[in-house]
Design a protein around this motif. Structure first.
Motif, short mmCIF file in Angstrom:
data_model
loop_
_atom_site.label_atom_id
_atom_site.label_comp_id
_atom_site.label_asym_id
_atom_site.label_seq_id
_atom_site.Cartn_x
_atom_site.Cartn_y
_atom_site.Cartn_z
N THR A 110 0.82 -1.22 0.00
CA THR A 110 0.00 0.00 0.00
C THR A 110 0.84 1.27 0.00
O THR A 110 0.30 2.37 0.00
N THR A 152 -5.05 3.38 4.38
CA THR A 152 -5.76 3.12 3.13
C THR A 152 -4.78 2.71 2.04
O THR A 152 -3.60 3.09 2.06
N ILE A 156 -5.81 -4.16 -1.37
CA ILE A 156 -6.04 -4.71 -0.03
C ILE A 156 -5.68 -6.20 0.00
O ILE A 156 -5.17 -6.70 1.00
N GLN A 157 -5.92 -6.89 -1.08
CA GLN A 157 -5.60 -8.31 -1.12
C GLN A 157 -4.10 -8.56 -0.94
O GLN A 157 -3.69 -9.43 -0.17
N THR A 160 -2.87 -7.67 2.64
CA THR A 160 -3.37 -8.67 3.59
C THR A 160 -2.58 -9.97 3.45
O THR A 160 -2.23 -10.61 4.46
N GLN A 174 -13.32 -8.67 8.04
CA GLN A 174 -13.04 -8.27 6.68
C GLN A 174 -14.30 -7.70 6.05
O GLN A 174 -15.41 -8.05 6.44
N GLY A 185 -11.63 -4.36 2.78
CA GLY A 185 -10.97 -3.97 4.01
C GLY A 185 -10.64 -5.18 4.86
O GLY A 185 -11.34 -6.20 4.82
N THR A 186 -9.53 -5.10 5.62
CA THR A 186 -9.17 -6.17 6.55
C THR A 186 -8.71 -5.55 7.86
O THR A 186 -8.03 -4.52 7.88
N PHE A 199 -6.57 -2.11 7.17
CA PHE A 199 -6.43 -1.51 5.84
C PHE A 199 -7.80 -1.47 5.19
O PHE A 199 -8.57 -2.43 5.27
N ILE A 200 -8.09 -0.35 4.52
CA ILE A 200 -9.35 -0.22 3.81
C ILE A 200 -9.09 0.42 2.46
O ILE A 200 -8.13 1.19 2.28
N LYS A 201 -9.90 0.08 1.49
CA LYS A 201 -9.72 0.54 0.10
C LYS A 201 -9.69 2.06 0.03
O LYS A 201 -10.55 2.74 0.60
N ASP A 204 -3.27 5.03 -1.99
CA ASP A 204 -2.09 4.47 -1.36
C ASP A 204 -1.42 5.48 -0.42
O ASP A 204 -1.52 6.70 -0.60
#
Length: 302
Positions: A110, A152, A156-157, A160, A174, A185-186, A199-201, A204
């Motif tokens: 990110t 953010t 995210i994948q 994570t 999630q 988000g996770t 972390f959330i969409k 960066d």
């Protein structure tokens, strides 16, 4: 080998003196040192020299975050595994910041700068021999410790995957698209907290907030009173999260960095089965009582 907990958040502020007044008098952190354009602070129940570093800059935001590992030789092991994953690692020399030992530094998918370290000077909390429940002369909200941060990023994948596969974080909750195909988000933990980092969409390299722990809902309410008493910019709350089940109030430091005080939540362990929220229920997930997000909460990032 293991990451123990979130240890340090270094945040950029545009006026160091104004920010120090806010973080010591309103939030209630303790100043433990100053060096050049940096100030070092800790919460009252923390034993390490600092958990928050303020660095004066022409823009707000997150400079770096650091997680403490259990043993010094964990740094060598993590350096190898991170590089095998395909991420470049740099060494940070002992003494690069006050009271800190050697660290390894790398950039997450990110774009955020993360460090791992073991050595830091211990100054104690003064409560190790026949102690009272808390020390005298606490100020402001007086959180006992730094709790977590939310960042953010676009992918995210990938972040994570890195956090869970390489650093052995666990997913508590999630957020996924309605069709379940996209991770939005996770919320990740290493301690017995609902999340140590999330972390959330979004764009960066941005900071959404960093948070401090309070013991109960009444202290969250008192924190909100102190915000109004001191004319501090309020974001939202006091209210409750659906995610994590915690109670909360969000607000902004003088530079626009969002802070949170957080209480409650459940106690997960390493075998915890993640909780899933769908994107159409995100408002309820984040603000359970209001059931909707305000625009500022989504767009105000540093």
């Amino acid at each position: 080998m293991g990451v123990m907990r979130l240890g340090v958040v270094e945040t950029r502020v545009m006026d160091l003196e104004e920010s120090l007044r806010y973080y010591t008098q309103v939030v209630g952190l303790q100043l433990t040192g100053r060096e050049g354009n940096r100030a070092y602070l800790k919460a009252w129940d923390e034993e390490d020299h600092h958990s928050v570093v303020l660095v004066e800059s022409d823009r707000p935001g997150l400079e770096h975050m650091a997680f403490k590992v259990r043993f010094q030789d964990d740094l060598d092991k993590f350096e190898k595994s991170i590089e095998q994953y395909g991420i470049k690692v740099n060494r940070v020399s002992k003494g690069a910041r006050m009271a800190e030992g050697q660290a390894i530094e790398f950039k997450l998918p990110t774009g955020h700068i993360m460090q791992l370290y073991n050595e830091i000077e211990k100054v104690g909390n003064g409560l190790k021999l026949n102690p009272d429940p808390w020390p005298d002369n606490l100020k402001g909200m007086a959180p006992p410790n730094l709790d977590h941060l939310l960042l953010t990023g676009d992918d995210i994948q990938s972040v994570t995957d890195f956090m869970t596969r390489v650093l052995d974080f666990h997913i508590s909750e999630q957020v996924v698209s309605v069709d379940g195909e996209q991770l939005i988000g996770t919320f990740l933990f290493r301690t017995n907290s609902p999340h140590d980092i999330a972390f959330i969409k979004g764009p960066d390299s941005k900071l959404h907030h960093f948070a401090f722990h309070l013991d109960n809902w009444n202290e969250v309410l008192r924190a909100a009173d102190l915000l109004t008493k001191n004319d501090i910019a309020l974001d939202i709350g006091p209210t409750r999260h659906g995610l994590t089940r915690g109670t909360t109030v969000y607000f902004f430091d003088p530079s626009g960095n969002r802070n949170e005080v957080f209480s409650g939540g459940y106690v997960p362990c390493a075998d915890f089965t993640p909780i899933t929220w769908t994107e159409d229920q995100l408002g309820k997930a984040i603000f359970y009582l209001e059931r909707q997000l305000n625009e500022r909460f989504v767009t105000a990032l540093t």
